[in-house]
Design a protein around this motif. Structure first.
Motif, mmCIF file in Angstrom:
data_model
loop_
_atom_site.group_PDB
_atom_site.id
_atom_site.type_symbol
_atom_site.label_atom_id
_atom_site.label_comp_id
_atom_site.label_asym_id
_atom_site.label_seq_id
_atom_site.Cartn_x
_atom_site.Cartn_y
_atom_site.Cartn_z
ATOM 1 N N UNK A 16 85.043 52.857 59.253
ATOM 2 C CA UNK A 16 86.449 52.479 59.156
ATOM 3 C C UNK A 16 86.597 51.050 58.633
ATOM 4 N N UNK A 17 85.677 50.179 59.059
ATOM 5 C CA UNK A 17 85.720 48.787 58.604
ATOM 6 C C UNK A 17 85.275 48.659 57.155
ATOM 7 N N UNK A 18 84.108 49.189 56.828
ATOM 8 C CA UNK A 18 83.566 49.052 55.477
ATOM 9 C C UNK A 18 84.446 49.755 54.449
ATOM 10 N N UNK A 19 84.895 50.964 54.787
ATOM 11 C CA UNK A 19 85.759 51.689 53.855
ATOM 12 C C UNK A 19 87.047 50.947 53.577
ATOM 13 N N UNK A 20 87.672 50.452 54.643
ATOM 14 C CA UNK A 20 88.922 49.716 54.463
ATOM 15 C C UNK A 20 88.727 48.410 53.721
ATOM 16 N N UNK A 21 87.694 47.642 54.088
ATOM 17 C CA UNK A 21 87.464 46.358 53.430
ATOM 18 C C UNK A 21 87.099 46.557 51.960
ATOM 19 N N UNK A 53 79.594 48.789 47.165
ATOM 20 C CA UNK A 53 78.571 48.819 48.218
ATOM 21 C C UNK A 53 79.203 49.174 49.563
ATOM 22 N N UNK A 54 80.346 48.572 49.870
ATOM 23 C CA UNK A 54 81.036 48.855 51.131
ATOM 24 C C UNK A 54 81.439 50.322 51.223
ATOM 25 N N UNK A 55 82.036 50.849 50.146
ATOM 26 C CA UNK A 55 82.476 52.244 50.168
ATOM 27 C C UNK A 55 81.305 53.212 50.205
ATOM 28 N N UNK A 56 80.251 52.913 49.447
ATOM 29 C CA UNK A 56 79.076 53.791 49.441
ATOM 30 C C UNK A 56 78.423 53.819 50.827
ATOM 31 N N UNK A 57 78.295 52.650 51.452
ATOM 32 C CA UNK A 57 77.735 52.591 52.802
ATOM 33 C C UNK A 57 78.629 53.330 53.790
ATOM 34 N N UNK A 167 97.573 54.136 61.141
ATOM 35 C CA UNK A 167 97.329 53.990 59.701
ATOM 36 C C UNK A 167 97.969 52.737 59.116
ATOM 37 N N UNK A 168 99.149 52.371 59.623
ATOM 38 C CA UNK A 168 99.797 51.136 59.152
ATOM 39 C C UNK A 168 98.932 49.926 59.477
ATOM 40 N N UNK A 169 98.415 49.878 60.708
ATOM 41 C CA UNK A 169 97.582 48.752 61.140
ATOM 42 C C UNK A 169 96.304 48.668 60.313
ATOM 43 N N UNK A 170 95.630 49.796 60.143
ATOM 44 C CA UNK A 170 94.360 49.794 59.418
ATOM 45 C C UNK A 170 94.559 49.512 57.932
ATOM 46 N N UNK A 171 95.686 49.924 57.379
ATOM 47 C CA UNK A 171 95.955 49.649 55.964
ATOM 48 C C UNK A 171 96.167 48.158 55.734
ATOM 49 N N UNK A 172 96.995 47.542 56.580
ATOM 50 C CA UNK A 172 97.232 46.103 56.449
ATOM 51 C C UNK A 172 95.943 45.328 56.688
ATOM 52 N N UNK A 173 95.169 45.744 57.694
ATOM 53 C CA UNK A 173 93.904 45.072 57.985
ATOM 54 C C UNK A 173 92.904 45.248 56.843
ATOM 55 N N UNK A 174 92.910 46.427 56.205
ATOM 56 C CA UNK A 174 92.015 46.664 55.068
ATOM 57 C C UNK A 174 92.336 45.709 53.926
ATOM 58 N N UNK A 175 93.614 45.530 53.643
ATOM 59 C CA UNK A 175 94.009 44.600 52.582
ATOM 60 C C UNK A 175 93.658 43.168 52.957
ATOM 61 N N UNK A 176 93.847 42.829 54.228
ATOM 62 C CA UNK A 176 93.542 41.478 54.709
ATOM 63 C C UNK A 176 92.050 41.175 54.584
ATOM 64 N N UNK A 177 91.210 42.078 55.081
ATOM 65 C CA UNK A 177 89.760 41.855 54.994
ATOM 66 C C UNK A 177 89.276 41.943 53.549
ATOM 67 N N UNK A 178 89.964 42.746 52.714
ATOM 68 C CA UNK A 178 89.606 42.812 51.298
ATOM 69 C C UNK A 178 89.853 41.497 50.588
ATOM 70 N N UNK A 179 90.986 40.884 50.863
ATOM 71 C CA UNK A 179 91.277 39.561 50.303
ATOM 72 C C UNK A 179 90.236 38.564 50.786
ATOM 73 N N UNK A 180 89.848 38.670 52.064
ATOM 74 C CA UNK A 180 88.848 37.760 52.624
ATOM 75 C C UNK A 180 87.509 37.903 51.896
#
Length: 323
Positions: A16-21, A53-57, A167-180
């Motif tokens: 959930x973390x790697x896919x979202x990030x 790499x994140x998505x493949x893992x 899903x709202x929380x994980x979507x926003x967090x995915x964008x946040x960690x992606x920017x990071x």
């Protein structure tokens, strides 16, 4: 730990973390590419590779949850039931990995130069192709980010997960960690190809908006769970118990320390300082804010998974019938 969810292990939480990030990182990388074009090619390329790499893992972790993981590699056999959210998600992630990988090849300077020498028309078409793939990849990336929350939401009998707020929380967090993640890549690449001040400021504004949104959605989730009437149904009592585990129970310390302080408050403060301050130290601090956001995003997934207590379906059904 006693009293925590023990059906789902660490693999789904890490997926959930790697896919979202990874999904969020591709979207953030495309924001940089659309702003700066080939000037930021090395940063965009490294960011897209990191997303792949994140998505493949993450996809491998998803496959590991199957009874026969090796057979899961033959996706057309193992993921053919499109009424299943896992099937839908696996194909979306697979499609995203393919598009992300092609985009990485297109923006890779060595590949682009080699193809330009062999094909005179490629050099002029490469930026257009990169933009088209970027748009397609952003759509797929957003779908992956949303799916990471829907996967948990679709699991029956878990009040903490069975809400659209997840899903709202994980979507926003995915964008946040992606920017990071993109900020970390840009920091590492700052001497070779630094981002312009305007692009850096856009990323900082994104951090501020996303962190505030994440805090609001997270608060709504915990308030809605913690405020449920325990007399209403056994499921409501389980929802309250899950919320208490996070806010004041065994998960309270990692929640407040890693998710709230390190993962949200620190990146927000650092972003605001970077937007206001003009010194190089203020901008360099964004690296540490980005690391905090990534650690907090990972901790958030593990905490949500561990706090997802299951309600007894028989008791809940009887209670609803009697009510």
């Amino acid at each position: 730990m006693e009293g925590l969810q023990d059906i789902w292990g660490w693999q789904p939480a890490l997926y959930l973390f790697l896919g979202g990030m990874g999904a969020g990182a591709f979207i953030a990388a495309m924001v940089v590419y659309f702003r700066e074009g080939d000037k930021a090619r090395s940063t965009v390329f490294a960011s897209v590779v990191a997303a792949v790499v994140c998505l493949a893992a993450g996809l491998l972790l998803l496959l590991s949850e199957l009874i026969t993981p090796l057979r899961g590699m033959m996706m057309w056999q193992s993921f053919s039931n499109f009424g299943s959210w896992m099937t839908f998600g696996a194909w979306i992630v697979f499609a995203a990995v393919v598009v992300f990988a092609i985009e990485a090849l297109v923006v890779w300077e060595k590949i682009a130069t080699a193809l330009a020498k062999r094909s005179k028309g490629f050099e002029g078409q490469a930026p257009k192709l990169a933009r088209v793939l970027g748009v397609i990849g952003c759509v797929l990336g957003f779908c992956v980010a949303v799916y990471t929350g829907i996967l948990l939401m679709s699991a029956p009998g878990v009040p903490l997960w069975n809400t659209l707020l997840l899903p709202c929380l994980f979507t926003v967090s995915a964008l946040d960690t992606g920017v990071a993640l993109v900020e970390v890549v840009a920091f590492a690449n700052r001497k070779k190809a630094p981002l312009t001040k305007e692009t850096s400021r856009i990323l900082q504004y994104c951090v501020v908006v996303l962190v505030v949104l994440e805090l609001v959605v997270l608060a709504m989730l915990l308030v809605s769970m913690g405020g449920a009437s325990v007399e209403e149904s056994p499921a409501a009592a389980v929802a309250v118990q899950s919320a208490e585990l996070i806010t004041s129970g065994v998960l309270a310390f990692p929640f407040w320390a890693l998710v709230i302080v390190l993962g949200l408050v620190c990146p927000l403060v650092v972003a605001l300082i970077a937007l206001v301050g003009k010194s190089e130290k203020a901008h360099n601090a964004t690296f540490f804010g980005a690391l905090g956001a990534m650690i907090g995003g990972c901790a958030l997934r593990f905490i949500i998974v561990m706090a997802g207590l299951h309600a007894d379906p028989v008791v809940n059904t009887i209670s609803q019938l009697m009510g």
